[in-house]
Scaffold this motif. Structure first.
Motif, PDB file in Angstrom:
ATOM      1  N   MET A   1       0.704  -1.265   0.029  1.00 59.03           N
ATOM      2  CA  MET A   1       0.081   0.167   0.199  1.00 59.03           C
ATOM      3  C   MET A   1       0.836   1.212   0.056  1.00 59.03           C
ATOM      4  SD  MET A   1      -2.793   1.008   2.808  1.00 59.03           S
ATOM      5  CE  MET A   1      -4.132  -0.032   2.351  1.00 59.03           C
ATOM      6  N   ASN A   2       0.634   2.172  -1.013  1.00 56.17           N
ATOM      7  CA  ASN A   2       1.447   3.454  -1.193  1.00 56.17           C
ATOM      8  C   ASN A   2       0.687   4.637  -0.323  1.00 56.17           C
ATOM      9  OD1 ASN A   2       3.253   5.198  -1.829  1.00 56.17           O
ATOM     10  ND2 ASN A   2       2.843   5.351  -3.803  1.00 56.17           N
ATOM     11  N   GLU A   3       0.870   4.788   0.733  1.00 53.62           N
ATOM     12  CA  GLU A   3       0.263   5.929   1.532  1.00 53.62           C
ATOM     13  C   GLU A   3       1.106   7.027   1.499  1.00 53.62           C
ATOM     14  OE1 GLU A   3      -1.449   5.327   5.343  1.00 53.62           O
ATOM     15  OE2 GLU A   3      -1.916   3.405   5.051  1.00 53.62           O
ATOM     16  N   LYS A   4       0.305   8.079   1.104  1.00 58.78           N
ATOM     17  CA  LYS A   4       1.163   9.567   1.004  1.00 58.78           C
ATOM     18  C   LYS A   4       1.007  10.192   2.364  1.00 58.78           C
ATOM     19  CE  LYS A   4       0.270   9.609  -3.917  1.00 58.78           C
ATOM     20  NZ  LYS A   4      -0.194  10.362  -5.064  1.00 58.78           N
ATOM     21  N   GLY A   5       1.956  11.044   2.564  1.00 56.35           N
ATOM     22  CA  GLY A   5       2.135  12.005   3.795  1.00 56.35           C
ATOM     23  C   GLY A   5       2.727  13.057   3.545  1.00 56.35           C
ATOM     24  N   CYS A   6       3.438  13.624   4.501  1.00 56.57           N
ATOM     25  CA  CYS A   6       4.358  14.819   4.601  1.00 56.57           C
ATOM     26  C   CYS A   6       5.596  14.418   3.764  1.00 56.57           C
ATOM     27  CB  CYS A   6       4.715  15.022   5.975  1.00 56.57           C
ATOM     28  SG  CYS A   6       5.800  16.372   5.896  1.00 56.57           S
ATOM     29  N   ILE A   7       6.190  14.950   2.816  1.00 58.23           N
ATOM     30  CA  ILE A   7       7.154  14.554   2.196  1.00 58.23           C
ATOM     31  C   ILE A   7       8.566  14.825   2.742  1.00 58.23           C
ATOM     32  CG2 ILE A   7       6.317  15.441  -0.222  1.00 58.23           C
ATOM     33  CD1 ILE A   7       8.028  17.860  -0.230  1.00 58.23           C
ATOM     34  N   LYS A   8       8.465  15.371   3.951  1.00 55.95           N
ATOM     35  CA  LYS A   8       9.761  15.412   4.901  1.00 55.95           C
ATOM     36  C   LYS A   8       9.656  14.245   5.897  1.00 55.95           C
ATOM     37  CE  LYS A   8      11.529  19.205   3.326  1.00 55.95           C
ATOM     38  NZ  LYS A   8      12.761  19.208   2.392  1.00 55.95           N
ATOM     39  N   CYS A   9       8.546  13.980   6.786  1.00 56.83           N
ATOM     40  CA  CYS A   9       8.615  13.119   7.532  1.00 56.83           C
ATOM     41  C   CYS A   9       7.538  11.883   7.729  1.00 56.83           C
ATOM     42  CB  CYS A   9       8.058  13.773   8.913  1.00 56.83           C
ATOM     43  SG  CYS A   9       6.894  14.213   9.082  1.00 56.83           S
ATOM     44  N   GLY A  10       6.764  12.011   6.293  1.00 56.85           N
ATOM     45  CA  GLY A  10       5.664  11.039   6.286  1.00 56.85           C
ATOM     46  C   GLY A  10       4.561  10.959   7.149  1.00 56.85           C
ATOM     47  N   HIS A  11       4.527  11.946   8.037  1.00 54.42           N
ATOM     48  CA  HIS A  11       3.177  12.064   8.950  1.00 54.42           C
ATOM     49  C   HIS A  11       1.989  12.438   8.005  1.00 54.42           C
ATOM     50  CE1 HIS A  11       1.234  12.664  12.698  1.00 54.42           C
ATOM     51  NE2 HIS A  11       0.758  14.087  12.259  1.00 54.42           N
ATOM     52  N   ASN A  12       0.898  12.087   8.523  1.00 55.16           N
ATOM     53  CA  ASN A  12      -0.310  12.443   7.507  1.00 55.16           C
ATOM     54  C   ASN A  12      -1.359  13.364   8.098  1.00 55.16           C
ATOM     55  OD1 ASN A  12      -1.302  10.820   9.266  1.00 55.16           O
ATOM     56  ND2 ASN A  12      -2.118   9.151   7.896  1.00 55.16           N
ATOM     57  N   GLY A  13      -0.909  14.307   9.006  1.00 60.73           N
ATOM     58  CA  GLY A  13      -1.602  15.250   9.671  1.00 60.73           C
ATOM     59  C   GLY A  13      -1.384  16.759   9.439  1.00 60.73           C
ATOM     60  N   ALA A  14      -2.022  17.462   8.861  1.00 59.44           N
ATOM     61  CA  ALA A  14      -1.894  18.691   8.328  1.00 59.44           C
ATOM     62  C   ALA A  14      -2.760  19.939   8.650  1.00 59.44           C
ATOM     63  CB  ALA A  14      -1.503  18.928   6.924  1.00 59.44           C
ATOM     64  N   LYS A  15      -2.573  21.231   8.965  1.00 56.71           N
ATOM     65  CA  LYS A  15      -3.473  22.085   9.228  1.00 56.71           C
ATOM     66  C   LYS A  15      -3.143  23.219   8.238  1.00 56.71           C
ATOM     67  CE  LYS A  15      -4.288  21.293  14.236  1.00 56.71           C
ATOM     68  NZ  LYS A  15      -4.549  21.854  15.288  1.00 56.71           N
ATOM     69  N   THR A  16      -3.872  24.155   8.122  1.00 56.85           N
ATOM     70  CA  THR A  16      -3.733  25.519   7.333  1.00 56.85           C
ATOM     71  C   THR A  16      -3.971  26.554   8.134  1.00 56.85           C
ATOM     72  OG1 THR A  16      -6.096  25.357   6.834  1.00 56.85           O
ATOM     73  CG2 THR A  16      -4.761  24.282   5.132  1.00 56.85           C
ATOM     74  N   LYS A  17      -3.314  27.800   7.877  1.00 52.46           N
ATOM     75  CA  LYS A  17      -3.206  29.316   8.266  1.00 52.46           C
ATOM     76  C   LYS A  17      -3.414  30.059   7.045  1.00 52.46           C
ATOM     77  CE  LYS A  17      -0.674  28.439  12.395  1.00 52.46           C
ATOM     78  NZ  LYS A  17       0.721  29.001  12.991  1.00 52.46           N
ATOM     79  N   GLU A  18      -3.772  31.389   7.267  1.00 53.41           N
ATOM     80  CA  GLU A  18      -3.848  32.270   6.083  1.00 53.41           C
ATOM     81  C   GLU A  18      -2.629  33.264   6.646  1.00 53.41           C
ATOM     82  OE1 GLU A  18      -7.264  34.101   4.506  1.00 53.41           O
ATOM     83  OE2 GLU A  18      -8.442  32.245   4.973  1.00 53.41           O
ATOM     84  N   ILE A  19      -2.009  33.747   5.826  1.00 52.76           N
ATOM     85  CA  ILE A  19      -1.144  34.951   5.974  1.00 52.76           C
ATOM     86  C   ILE A  19      -1.012  36.068   4.964  1.00 52.76           C
ATOM     87  CG2 ILE A  19       0.403  33.466   7.279  1.00 52.76           C
ATOM     88  CD1 ILE A  19       2.625  33.698   4.522  1.00 52.76           C
ATOM     89  N   ALA A  20      -0.806  37.240   5.248  1.00 52.20           N
ATOM     90  CA  ALA A  20      -0.526  38.313   4.195  1.00 52.20           C
ATOM     91  C   ALA A  20       0.831  38.981   4.472  1.00 52.20           C
ATOM     92  CB  ALA A  20      -1.741  39.299   4.590  1.00 52.20           C
ATOM     93  N   THR A  21       1.451  39.380   3.315  1.00 49.22           N
ATOM     94  CA  THR A  21       2.625  39.874   3.050  1.00 49.22           C
ATOM     95  C   THR A  21       2.707  41.214   2.325  1.00 49.22           C
ATOM     96  OG1 THR A  21       3.387  38.644   1.300  1.00 49.22           O
ATOM     97  CG2 THR A  21       3.608  37.731   3.395  1.00 49.22           C
ATOM     98  N   SER A  22       3.658  41.985   2.570  1.00 47.17           N
ATOM     99  CA  SER A  22       3.627  43.274   1.857  1.00 47.17           C
ATOM    100  C   SER A  22       4.549  42.786   0.684  1.00 47.17           C
ATOM    101  CB  SER A  22       4.361  44.306   2.457  1.00 47.17           C
ATOM    102  OG  SER A  22       5.696  43.838   3.019  1.00 47.17           O
ATOM    103  N   GLY A  23       4.444  43.569  -0.365  1.00 49.97           N
ATOM    104  CA  GLY A  23       5.177  43.359  -1.721  1.00 49.97           C
ATOM    105  C   GLY A  23       6.598  44.175  -1.545  1.00 49.97           C
ATOM    106  N   THR A  24       6.896  44.692  -2.695  1.00 51.93           N
ATOM    107  CA  THR A  24       8.121  45.507  -2.943  1.00 51.93           C
ATOM    108  C   THR A  24       7.718  46.938  -3.142  1.00 51.93           C
ATOM    109  OG1 THR A  24       8.175  45.198  -4.998  1.00 51.93           O
ATOM    110  CG2 THR A  24       9.453  43.550  -3.777  1.00 51.93           C
ATOM    111  N   GLY A  25       8.513  47.825  -3.161  1.00 48.85           N
ATOM    112  CA  GLY A  25       8.436  49.116  -3.423  1.00 48.85           C
ATOM    113  C   GLY A  25       7.528  49.924  -2.449  1.00 48.85           C
ATOM    114  N   LEU A  26       6.642  50.580  -2.991  1.00 47.68           N
ATOM    115  CA  LEU A  26       5.831  51.375  -2.008  1.00 47.68           C
ATOM    116  C   LEU A  26       4.815  50.563  -1.027  1.00 47.68           C
ATOM    117  CD1 LEU A  26       4.398  54.448  -4.389  1.00 47.68           C
ATOM    118  CD2 LEU A  26       6.159  54.368  -2.198  1.00 47.68           C
ATOM    119  N   SER A  27       4.437  49.641  -1.280  1.00 54.86           N
ATOM    120  CA  SER A  27       3.744  48.617  -0.543  1.00 54.86           C
ATOM    121  C   SER A  27       4.725  48.108   0.539  1.00 54.86           C
ATOM    122  CB  SER A  27       3.145  47.622  -1.377  1.00 54.86           C
ATOM    123  OG  SER A  27       4.114  46.481  -1.705  1.00 54.86           O
TER     124      SER A  27
END
Length: 68
Positions: A1-27
């Motif tokens: 069986m080929n189970e997929k998980g995190c490409i670094k450690c193989g763990h199959n638990g993940a969460k999400t977050k939202e972030i905002a960043t500034s760009g370059t120049g005036l922003s």
């Protein structure tokens, strides 16, 4: 069986977050955060991937993170 998980450690638990960043120049100088991303991260090792919020669908992000 080929189970997929995190490409670094193989763990199959993940969460999400939202972030905002500034760009370059005036922003950057005026601290205007107009770049929005969704971060998907492994709950075991912390490995993270950023996805542009405007171009990605949050329902499919965990599949992308796990290589689905």
């Amino acid at each position: 069986m080929n189970e997929k998980g995190c490409i670094k450690c193989g763990h199959n638990g993940a969460k999400t977050k939202e972030i905002a960043t500034s760009g370059t120049g005036l922003s950057k100088l005026m601290d205007i955060q107009h770049n929005h991303f969704i971060v998907v991260y492994c709950t075991s090792c912390g490995y993270s991937e950023l996805y542009n919020k405007e171009s990605s669908r949050s329902s499919n992000l965990l599949d992308l993170f796990f290589g689905g």
